[in-house]
Motif scaffolding. Structure first.
Motif, PDB file in Angstrom:
ATOM      1  N   GLY A 163       0.848  -1.193   0.000  1.00  0.00           N
ATOM      2  CA  GLY A 163       0.000   0.000   0.000  1.00  0.00           C
ATOM      3  C   GLY A 163       0.878   1.235   0.000  1.00  0.00           C
ATOM      4  N   GLU A 164       0.672   2.101   0.996  1.00  0.00           N
ATOM      5  CA  GLU A 164       1.490   3.316   1.070  1.00  0.00           C
ATOM      6  C   GLU A 164       2.698   3.135   1.980  1.00  0.00           C
ATOM      7  OE1 GLU A 164      -0.442   7.220   1.359  1.00  0.00           O
ATOM      8  OE2 GLU A 164      -2.326   6.119   1.215  1.00  0.00           O
ATOM      9  N   LYS A 165       2.892   1.921   2.473  1.00  0.00           N
ATOM     10  CA  LYS A 165       4.048   1.672   3.342  1.00  0.00           C
ATOM     11  C   LYS A 165       5.232   1.215   2.495  1.00  0.00           C
ATOM     12  CE  LYS A 165       1.101   0.004   7.090  1.00  0.00           C
ATOM     13  NZ  LYS A 165       0.659  -1.195   7.806  1.00  0.00           N
ATOM     14  N   THR A 166       6.404   1.711   2.859  1.00  0.00           N
ATOM     15  CA  THR A 166       7.614   1.206   2.203  1.00  0.00           C
ATOM     16  C   THR A 166       8.658   0.925   3.275  1.00  0.00           C
ATOM     17  OG1 THR A 166       8.588   3.389   1.916  1.00  0.00           O
ATOM     18  CG2 THR A 166       7.306   2.561   0.072  1.00  0.00           C
ATOM     19  N   ALA A 167       9.526  -0.037   2.977  1.00  0.00           N
ATOM     20  CA  ALA A 167      10.647  -0.324   3.867  1.00  0.00           C
ATOM     21  C   ALA A 167      11.847  -0.634   2.999  1.00  0.00           C
ATOM     22  CB  ALA A 167      10.334  -1.519   4.764  1.00  0.00           C
ATOM     23  N   VAL A 168      12.964   0.013   3.281  1.00  0.00           N
ATOM     24  CA  VAL A 168      14.200  -0.284   2.552  1.00  0.00           C
ATOM     25  C   VAL A 168      15.215  -0.810   3.549  1.00  0.00           C
ATOM     26  CG1 VAL A 168      14.843   2.164   2.687  1.00  0.00           C
ATOM     27  CG2 VAL A 168      16.062   0.679   1.116  1.00  0.00           C
ATOM     28  N   CYS A 169      15.901  -1.857   3.146  1.00  0.00           N
ATOM     29  CA  CYS A 169      16.921  -2.465   4.002  1.00  0.00           C
ATOM     30  C   CYS A 169      18.226  -1.705   3.779  1.00  0.00           C
ATOM     31  CB  CYS A 169      17.077  -3.935   3.646  1.00  0.00           C
ATOM     32  SG  CYS A 169      18.222  -4.797   4.707  1.00  0.00           S
ATOM     33  N   LEU A 170      18.708  -1.006   4.815  1.00  0.00           N
ATOM     34  CA  LEU A 170      19.917  -0.176   4.677  1.00  0.00           C
ATOM     35  C   LEU A 170      21.168  -0.883   5.152  1.00  0.00           C
ATOM     36  CD1 LEU A 170      18.636   3.279   5.996  1.00  0.00           C
ATOM     37  CD2 LEU A 170      18.929   2.567   3.635  1.00  0.00           C
ATOM     38  N   GLY A 171      21.018  -1.812   6.074  1.00  0.00           N
ATOM     39  CA  GLY A 171      22.162  -2.533   6.614  1.00  0.00           C
ATOM     40  C   GLY A 171      21.701  -3.899   7.051  1.00  0.00           C
ATOM     41  N   PRO A 172      22.619  -4.750   7.531  1.00  0.00           N
ATOM     42  CA  PRO A 172      22.232  -6.118   7.895  1.00  0.00           C
ATOM     43  C   PRO A 172      21.099  -6.165   8.918  1.00  0.00           C
ATOM     44  CG  PRO A 172      24.616  -5.843   8.002  1.00  0.00           C
ATOM     45  CD  PRO A 172      24.053  -4.490   7.737  1.00  0.00           C
ATOM     46  N   ASP A 173      21.043  -5.168   9.819  1.00  0.00           N
ATOM     47  CA  ASP A 173      19.977  -5.185  10.833  1.00  0.00           C
ATOM     48  C   ASP A 173      19.263  -3.837  10.892  1.00  0.00           C
ATOM     49  OD1 ASP A 173      21.952  -3.642  11.819  1.00  0.00           O
ATOM     50  OD2 ASP A 173      22.167  -4.653  13.744  1.00  0.00           O
ATOM     51  N   GLU A 174      19.264  -3.111   9.788  1.00  0.00           N
ATOM     52  CA  GLU A 174      18.707  -1.757   9.809  1.00  0.00           C
ATOM     53  C   GLU A 174      17.737  -1.555   8.654  1.00  0.00           C
ATOM     54  OE1 GLU A 174      21.622   1.341   9.539  1.00  0.00           O
ATOM     55  OE2 GLU A 174      20.129   2.918   9.829  1.00  0.00           O
ATOM     56  N   TRP A 175      16.582  -1.008   8.973  1.00  0.00           N
ATOM     57  CA  TRP A 175      15.583  -0.712   7.951  1.00  0.00           C
ATOM     58  C   TRP A 175      15.085   0.715   8.119  1.00  0.00           C
ATOM     59  CZ3 TRP A 175      16.205  -5.407  10.168  1.00  0.00           C
ATOM     60  CH2 TRP A 175      16.336  -6.502   9.309  1.00  0.00           C
ATOM     61  N   TYR A 176      14.736   1.332   7.002  1.00  0.00           N
ATOM     62  CA  TYR A 176      14.122   2.656   7.021  1.00  0.00           C
ATOM     63  C   TYR A 176      12.696   2.469   6.512  1.00  0.00           C
ATOM     64  CZ  TYR A 176      13.446   7.596   5.866  1.00  0.00           C
ATOM     65  OH  TYR A 176      12.970   8.885   5.788  1.00  0.00           O
ATOM     66  N   VAL A 177      11.752   2.769   7.392  1.00  0.00           N
ATOM     67  CA  VAL A 177      10.359   2.445   7.106  1.00  0.00           C
ATOM     68  C   VAL A 177       9.556   3.737   7.022  1.00  0.00           C
ATOM     69  CG1 VAL A 177       8.350   1.173   7.925  1.00  0.00           C
ATOM     70  CG2 VAL A 177      10.633   0.313   8.436  1.00  0.00           C
ATOM     71  N   THR A 178       8.744   3.873   5.992  1.00  0.00           N
ATOM     72  CA  THR A 178       7.842   5.027   5.918  1.00  0.00           C
ATOM     73  C   THR A 178       6.420   4.517   5.799  1.00  0.00           C
ATOM     74  OG1 THR A 178       8.069   5.185   3.520  1.00  0.00           O
ATOM     75  CG2 THR A 178       9.542   6.545   4.817  1.00  0.00           C
ATOM     76  N   VAL A 179       5.538   5.158   6.565  1.00  0.00           N
ATOM     77  CA  VAL A 179       4.122   4.762   6.577  1.00  0.00           C
ATOM     78  C   VAL A 179       3.274   6.035   6.581  1.00  0.00           C
ATOM     79  CG1 VAL A 179       4.619   2.652   7.873  1.00  0.00           C
ATOM     80  CG2 VAL A 179       3.963   4.706   9.111  1.00  0.00           C
ATOM     81  N   PRO A 180       1.985   5.939   6.207  1.00  0.00           N
ATOM     82  CA  PRO A 180       1.123   7.123   6.318  1.00  0.00           C
ATOM     83  C   PRO A 180       1.041   7.570   7.776  1.00  0.00           C
ATOM     84  CG  PRO A 180       0.063   5.397   5.026  1.00  0.00           C
ATOM     85  CD  PRO A 180       1.292   4.797   5.615  1.00  0.00           C
ATOM     86  N   VAL A 181       0.899   8.880   7.979  1.00  0.00           N
ATOM     87  CA  VAL A 181       0.878   9.430   9.344  1.00  0.00           C
ATOM     88  C   VAL A 181      -0.214   8.764  10.182  1.00  0.00           C
ATOM     89  CG1 VAL A 181       0.584  11.544  10.680  1.00  0.00           C
ATOM     90  CG2 VAL A 181       1.811  11.616   8.511  1.00  0.00           C
ATOM     91  N   ALA A 182      -1.333   8.394   9.536  1.00  0.00           N
ATOM     92  CA  ALA A 182      -2.454   7.799  10.273  1.00  0.00           C
ATOM     93  C   ALA A 182      -2.076   6.463  10.912  1.00  0.00           C
ATOM     94  CB  ALA A 182      -3.639   7.609   9.324  1.00  0.00           C
ATOM     95  N   ASP A 183      -1.103   5.750  10.342  1.00  0.00           N
ATOM     96  CA  ASP A 183      -0.726   4.433  10.875  1.00  0.00           C
ATOM     97  C   ASP A 183       0.348   4.503  11.948  1.00  0.00           C
ATOM     98  OD1 ASP A 183      -2.444   3.426   9.049  1.00  0.00           O
ATOM     99  OD2 ASP A 183      -0.914   2.813   7.599  1.00  0.00           O
ATOM    100  N   GLN A 184       0.870   5.695  12.208  1.00  0.00           N
ATOM    101  CA  GLN A 184       2.043   5.807  13.076  1.00  0.00           C
ATOM    102  C   GLN A 184       1.794   5.271  14.485  1.00  0.00           C
ATOM    103  OE1 GLN A 184       3.750   9.709  13.257  1.00  0.00           O
ATOM    104  NE2 GLN A 184       5.238   9.142  14.808  1.00  0.00           N
ATOM    105  N   ALA A 185       0.687   5.699  15.101  1.00  0.00           N
ATOM    106  CA  ALA A 185       0.429   5.325  16.495  1.00  0.00           C
ATOM    107  C   ALA A 185       0.275   3.813  16.622  1.00  0.00           C
ATOM    108  CB  ALA A 185      -0.821   6.040  16.994  1.00  0.00           C
ATOM    109  N   GLU A 186      -0.418   3.198  15.663  1.00  0.00           N
ATOM    110  CA  GLU A 186      -0.662   1.761  15.720  1.00  0.00           C
ATOM    111  C   GLU A 186       0.664   0.988  15.631  1.00  0.00           C
ATOM    112  OE1 GLU A 186      -3.186   0.462  12.536  1.00  0.00           O
ATOM    113  OE2 GLU A 186      -2.627  -1.628  12.898  1.00  0.00           O
ATOM    114  N   ILE A 187       1.553   1.441  14.750  1.00  0.00           N
ATOM    115  CA  ILE A 187       2.831   0.746  14.589  1.00  0.00           C
ATOM    116  C   ILE A 187       3.701   0.921  15.833  1.00  0.00           C
ATOM    117  CG2 ILE A 187       5.009   0.909  13.318  1.00  0.00           C
ATOM    118  CD1 ILE A 187       3.258   1.150  10.784  1.00  0.00           C
ATOM    119  N   GLU A 188       3.686   2.112  16.393  1.00  0.00           N
ATOM    120  CA  GLU A 188       4.475   2.330  17.614  1.00  0.00           C
ATOM    121  C   GLU A 188       3.969   1.441  18.743  1.00  0.00           C
ATOM    122  OE1 GLU A 188       4.466   6.521  18.411  1.00  0.00           O
ATOM    123  OE2 GLU A 188       5.929   6.927  16.838  1.00  0.00           O
ATOM    124  N   ALA A 189       2.652   1.320  18.860  1.00  0.00           N
ATOM    125  CA  ALA A 189       2.079   0.467  19.919  1.00  0.00           C
ATOM    126  C   ALA A 189       2.441  -0.993  19.658  1.00  0.00           C
ATOM    127  CB  ALA A 189       0.569   0.656  19.966  1.00  0.00           C
TER     128      ALA A 189
END
Lengths: 99, 188
Positions: free
Chosen positions: B64-90
């Motif tokens: 959907g509107e979420k993306t994740a890029v693998c930057l290192g062996p244990d590191e990811w940069y994740v972007t999500v719509p602002v509306a999903d932020q609280a749910e993902i943090e929880a």
């Protein structure tokens, strides 16, 4: 600009993404309390500084962030190979045209 | 007092119509996370995110509107719509008991710039020292823009790129893109 092969990203990346981190394979003394001052000095500061093939640490700081090791010719600045940290020093046969 | 996020590039835009259409514009705001987790726990983290975290450095996953890029062996940069932020943090807070990790909200650190058009790779090539055209669509990496600014570069499609860059660098990156776009327009 030099392109350096990162063994973790498995890609050629420009040198501005990397930071040099000194000679590789310097083992910390297993029993530090037994060392005298001269031995400590040698461990901390005395490096081989060869003319030719040099094994050294690099960090892909603006990429994956990993430290890795490289074999580089200090005379030509050519990277012979790069390999992951913790791997043993690869055996490299110097070709005729490198001094 | 209400605080509003500051967008250094809001209202800006670059559009060329010749020789080929090219648009460079700031992208809509989104929530951004820097995620560090044991790669063996990728499945558990993927379940919380609702997207399969890629395992190889440089790969990008879309859901959907979420993306994740693998930057290192244990590191990811994740972007999500602002509306999903609280749910993902929880969700990640609940995961923490089983699996220690680090999920850092870096939403307000970065701005996103979209570059779209046939010459998009050419624009980026003027500031990036590796072969941009060799990047596969659906891949990304962290790199250096113009020898100064650290960016996260995603190639979403053959002619569509995305740059995520710190606020403090964004004006420099933007002006650089303006100059390059002008050069392309004039065919210099």
């Amino acid at each position: 600009m030099l392109l350096i092969h990162c063994p973790y990203c498995n890609a050629e990346r420009p040198e501005v993404e990397f930071a040099y981190a000194g000679e590789a394979h310097i083992a910390r003394p297993t029993d530090p309390s037994q060392l005298d001052d001269d031995q400590w000095r040698d461990h901390l500061y005395i490096r081989s500084n060869p003319r030719g093939l040099h094994y050294e640490r690099w960090r892909h700081i603006h990429g994956c962030g990993r430290f890795f090791n490289a074999a580089r010719d200090t005379l030509s600045d050519k990277f012979v190979t790069t390999y992951k940290a913790s791997l043993p020093r690869p055996q490299i046969v110097q070709s005729e045209d490198t001094p | 007092m209400t605080m509003h996020p500051h967008h250094p590039l809001s209202g800006e835009g670059i559009a060329l119509h010749k020789p080929f259409p090219l648009t460079i514009r700031p992208l809509a705001d989104k929530a951004r996370f820097s995620l560090r987790i044991d790669p063996d726990q990728r499945i558990a983290a993927s379940a919380v995110l609702g997207l399969n975290l890629p395992g190889n450095i440089g790969d990008v996953a879309y859901a959907g509107e979420k993306t994740a890029v693998c930057l290192g062996p244990d590191e990811w940069y994740v972007t999500v719509p602002v509306a999903d932020q609280a749910e993902i943090e929880a969700g990640f807070a609940a995961l923490y008991a089983q699996q220690p990790h680090s999920l850092v909200d870096v939403s307000h650190r970065e701005v996103s710039i979209g570059i779209e058009g046939r010459d998009a790779a050419l624009v980026l090539q003027s500031a990036i020292a590796f072969d941009v055209d060799a990047m596969a669509p659906g891949s990304g990496c962290r790199t250096i823009f113009d020898g100064k600014a650290q960016i996260i570069l995603l190639r979403d499609a053959k002619d569509r790129f995305q740059i995520d860059v710190w606020h403090s660098f964004s004006e420099h990156v933007w002006h650089f893109l303006q100059v390059v776009a002008r050069e392309i327009e004039l065919d210099i």
